[in-house]
Motif scaffolding. Sequence first.
Motif, mmCIF file in Angstrom:
data_model
loop_
_atom_site.group_PDB
_atom_site.id
_atom_site.type_symbol
_atom_site.label_atom_id
_atom_site.label_comp_id
_atom_site.label_asym_id
_atom_site.label_seq_id
_atom_site.Cartn_x
_atom_site.Cartn_y
_atom_site.Cartn_z
ATOM 1 N N UNK A 452 32.274 37.297 26.653
ATOM 2 C CA UNK A 452 32.426 37.676 28.314
ATOM 3 C C UNK A 452 33.468 36.744 28.923
ATOM 4 N N UNK A 453 34.603 36.384 28.168
ATOM 5 C CA UNK A 453 35.593 35.493 28.387
ATOM 6 C C UNK A 453 36.781 36.267 29.330
ATOM 7 N N UNK A 454 36.881 36.047 30.725
ATOM 8 C CA UNK A 454 37.593 36.585 31.531
ATOM 9 C C UNK A 454 39.241 35.898 31.466
ATOM 10 N N UNK A 455 39.767 35.943 30.470
ATOM 11 C CA UNK A 455 41.130 35.580 30.286
ATOM 12 C C UNK A 455 42.251 36.719 30.277
ATOM 13 N N UNK A 456 43.469 36.424 30.500
ATOM 14 C CA UNK A 456 44.556 37.235 30.843
ATOM 15 C C UNK A 456 45.416 37.051 29.430
ATOM 16 N N UNK A 457 45.602 38.087 28.575
ATOM 17 C CA UNK A 457 46.426 37.936 27.645
ATOM 18 C C UNK A 457 48.051 38.771 27.876
ATOM 19 N N UNK A 458 48.985 37.991 27.829
ATOM 20 C CA UNK A 458 50.242 38.505 28.274
ATOM 21 C C UNK A 458 50.993 38.936 26.873
ATOM 22 N N UNK A 519 38.649 39.024 37.573
ATOM 23 C CA UNK A 519 37.617 39.865 36.712
ATOM 24 C C UNK A 519 36.720 39.095 36.108
ATOM 25 N N UNK A 520 35.753 39.965 35.285
ATOM 26 C CA UNK A 520 34.736 39.279 34.623
ATOM 27 C C UNK A 520 34.605 39.257 33.074
ATOM 28 N N UNK A 521 35.821 40.028 32.899
ATOM 29 C CA UNK A 521 36.193 40.051 31.172
ATOM 30 C C UNK A 521 37.480 40.012 30.768
ATOM 31 N N UNK A 522 37.931 40.195 29.688
ATOM 32 C CA UNK A 522 39.295 40.034 29.443
ATOM 33 C C UNK A 522 40.134 41.112 29.671
ATOM 34 N N UNK A 523 41.578 40.767 29.725
ATOM 35 C CA UNK A 523 42.497 41.848 30.255
ATOM 36 C C UNK A 523 43.810 41.465 29.492
ATOM 37 N N UNK A 524 44.388 42.534 29.031
ATOM 38 C CA UNK A 524 45.577 42.436 28.271
ATOM 39 C C UNK A 524 46.520 42.945 29.252
ATOM 40 N N UNK A 525 47.635 42.639 29.313
ATOM 41 C CA UNK A 525 48.837 42.865 30.042
ATOM 42 C C UNK A 525 50.010 43.124 29.060
#
Length: 541
Positions: A452-458, A519-525
């Motif tokens: 549950x790591x809320x990071x952003x992956x560009x 956010x509360x979870x990871x997001x891929x952009x």
Amino acid sequence: MHTGTETSTGVYLTRLLRSYGVDTVFGIPGVHTIELYRGLAGSGIRHVTPRHEQGAGFMADGYARASGKVGVCFIISGPGMTNITTAMGQAYADSVPMLVISTVNAHGRMGSGEGWLHELPDQRGLIAGVSAFSRTVNRPEELAPALAQAFAVFDGARPRPVHLELPIDVMLAPAPNLTLPERPLRLSRPGPAPDLVAQAAALLSAAQAPVILAGGGAVRATAVQALAEALDAPVVMTTNARGLLPPDHPLGVNLTASMPAPRAMIATADVVLALGTELGPTDYDMYEDGGFAINGTLIRADIDPCQILRGVMPDLGMVGDAGLTAAALLAAIAPRLPGSGAARAAAAQAGRAALPEAMQGDLHLLNMVRDTLPDALIVGDSTQLVYAGNVAFAAATPGSYFNSATGYGTLGYGLPAAIGARLSGDRPVVALSGDGGVQFVLAELASAAEAQVPLILMLHDNKGYGEIKSYMLAQNVPPLGVDLLTPDLAAIATACGWQVARLTALADLPGLLRQGASGTGPMMVIFGEALRAEAVAASRG
């Protein structure tokens, strides 16, 4: 076999780690390490499970860089150790404190050649080149001293990975009479010799055009900015030192010393102070043209005495922590009025205008990330955005921008290192990767979601190894092996529980970054070449 009714050496180890303040361990349980896990339950130590031991090492690396603490891994013998070796190599090159605790076959079996499970001929020999030291704990009584020596390296020397291996019979052995230290002895980092500080201060005070070269060893040296201002000295920051001076500081030089303009400033300096920097090729001569030169008096300060005498030989060398050295020099000099320092720094920075358009566009993208999330950590893989950033990106704060594209130069670092960095605290984390690099570690998408790591992956998707393809074409080499079958990365990320967005317009980037950071979870952009082209146009404006 251990029954769980008495304290084993494996359980004692987890208690020892907790006494040193360890709160997170990265590892993949195996039949040879389960006794270590007996002690984790209820210990207050969080366990994070990557999908590959290389991922465990990269996570520990990112955790250590972001937090300033030691990144700790539990690894099985044999294949676990061969898998983590690459991550240890990156941490070794970048002076990152990492503790790798592994098992090894029991006494009488290790190195026997009889074919025991996970057997290697010489596990310590394998690891020797990527660690400060590798040690076998042959008796339960040796464990506490071995761990103390590991932390002595992390605290008081050039921090690099340390490997401790426990034979299975030792790990299972009872340790009923071993006590925990009430407060483990921790060493302080050494400061420079006062007589050498006086000599260096005299040289710097008399200088007409001093320059400071700051490397990764100075990333937590809070006195550097004040020292630069007192000396009226421009500060050239390597990749790992970016942010030591804020982006708009008049004495800051964020353009790499591999470029002509900063080199010209350094070559005309009468005194150069090199703080915590290797003066290595990937920071000072990345194009290998041999054009980097120091013509004035060189003062080198480093915690590693051997490093002071590698590469460019100094006129004066000081062994000591870069932060303590900067503070000692600041106390020993008389501040001068502002003179030519800002103008010299501006001339060096002006070399950025000569960078290729594609690089200017990538820097524009990085600036948007920084300005939208000024407190974020930006963690990079070996990818085109990162290559541009290493040339000229101005990080917001010290330690807020790091990657694997210097020194050892691994691929697949960005995602797992960002996971570790995000687990270390509450700051937003933005990972930068390409479709080629992320395919090294696709399984860690599941690790991020599970934790549950809320990071952003560009994610820059250009269907291959774009930088290598450009280099091959420039060298008239047929571009073989660089155009990849890239799977549907959005579908894979979604299947792993990620939120996915496609970035098709530059104006949408700030909103997506804020959405991901809250956010509360990871997001891929995901973005492609069209978005980079728009960034190039925006950089002209």
